[in-house]
Design an enzyme around this catalytic site. Sequence first.
Site, PDB file in Angstrom:
ATOM      1  N   CYS A 167      73.234  19.926 -36.778  1.00  0.00           N
ATOM      2  CA  CYS A 167      72.036  19.719 -37.595  1.00  0.00           C
ATOM      3  C   CYS A 167      71.676  18.245 -37.751  1.00  0.00           C
ATOM      4  O   CYS A 167      70.540  17.927 -38.100  1.00  0.00           O
ATOM      5  CB  CYS A 167      72.218  20.339 -38.974  1.00  0.00           C
ATOM      6  SG  CYS A 167      72.422  22.136 -38.957  1.00  0.00           S
ATOM      7  N   HIS A 222      63.932  24.373 -41.472  1.00  0.00           N
ATOM      8  CA  HIS A 222      65.047  23.589 -40.929  1.00  0.00           C
ATOM      9  C   HIS A 222      65.198  23.891 -39.436  1.00  0.00           C
ATOM     10  O   HIS A 222      66.030  24.711 -39.054  1.00  0.00           O
ATOM     11  CB  HIS A 222      66.307  23.954 -41.713  1.00  0.00           C
ATOM     12  CG  HIS A 222      67.563  23.249 -41.300  1.00  0.00           C
ATOM     13  ND1 HIS A 222      67.600  22.162 -40.449  1.00  0.00           N
ATOM     14  CD2 HIS A 222      68.859  23.505 -41.624  1.00  0.00           C
ATOM     15  CE1 HIS A 222      68.846  21.778 -40.277  1.00  0.00           C
ATOM     16  NE2 HIS A 222      69.640  22.580 -40.983  1.00  0.00           N
TER      17      HIS A 222
END
Length: 384
Positions: free
Chosen positions: A93, A338
Amino acid sequence: MSRPRSADAPVLVAARRTPIGTAGRSLATCTAADLAAPVISALWGELRRHGDVDLRDVVLGNCMGPGGDVARVAALQAGLPVSVPALTVDRQCGSGLAAIVLAVSAVRDELGTLLAGGVESASTTPWRSWPPTAGGPPIRYERAPFAPASLGDPDMGPAADLLAADFGVPRERQDHYAARSHARAVTTQRSGGFDDEIVPVAGVVGDDRPRPGLSQQRLARLRPAFRPDGTVTAGNSCGINDGAALVAVVDAATHRRIGTPGLRVLATATAGVDPNRPGLGIVPATRLALDRGGLTLDDLDVVEFNEAFAGQVLACCDALGLDEARVCPEGGALALGHPWGASGAVLAVRLFSQLVRRPGGRYGLAAIAAGGGQGVAMVVETCG
């Protein structure tokens, strides 16, 4: 506290992103390269308006794409000269912000311009399988390991739930934070605050996810998502999303020549934490970046943390002694989404909009946590 000299630091002179789509919805037919290429093209066009530009490289973060060098495919698809190379990096991420950190480091060592950021198309993520053994069928898996099983390799959701429990972050506080993120993003969206940073893709011009009227009371009706007695729900967690975001990084001399406002990169940092509590990676990365930049939290005008889970962000705020109301003042990933490999770069784009496009301060911080127990942070300062 004395602050390091910054006159010769690299500068972010442009920053753009795609709309952020919910997986399977508005951007579902776009591959990772399809998402990144229009943003690369838009930034390249902005740079060329300033005259000759020594574009040295393109660096893109990506987690779940088709493999190979997605950055090279996207750069060629964008119409960049074949002489411009490209690199794909994976820090889970944190990949998008890690790509920017690499670009900043490269520009410090060798003058020029780099495009850096990240991309993720959750909608077109290939199915993955381990090879068959003993004549059995292939075994499909959702993700690669974040850490050795012997150390602990939890999914991000259950780990965030445990982190919230560790820090005593109650469900009500998480729902309140998530509702506020949506409200802030909706306000920003309606006022046109995202418009100048977004590059339309496939006819899509706005983010899918922000929900008007999403209240704490509505969120309270949702069941725990990961543990029967947990506090993390689908409502106070981020979505699964598609998107791309990039910035243009130049050396200080190039910035002085083109004379455009930008964000000077005062410091960057990458840190590791226990893989069983990966969401806490924001904390040491933030502390280290601020220390390197000669700043404190009190100096910051804009703080952008990746809001993977409300409980995770709140735990990090508590660990840092940071007022949670200061984080993501125009809405964060809980509302916007996200897109894993792009999310760290989205934070940089958001800083650029709030500090350069609509001047409202001097210092900003972007920070994100990553699977496997890592954090990446960057501290910036506005400059003319």
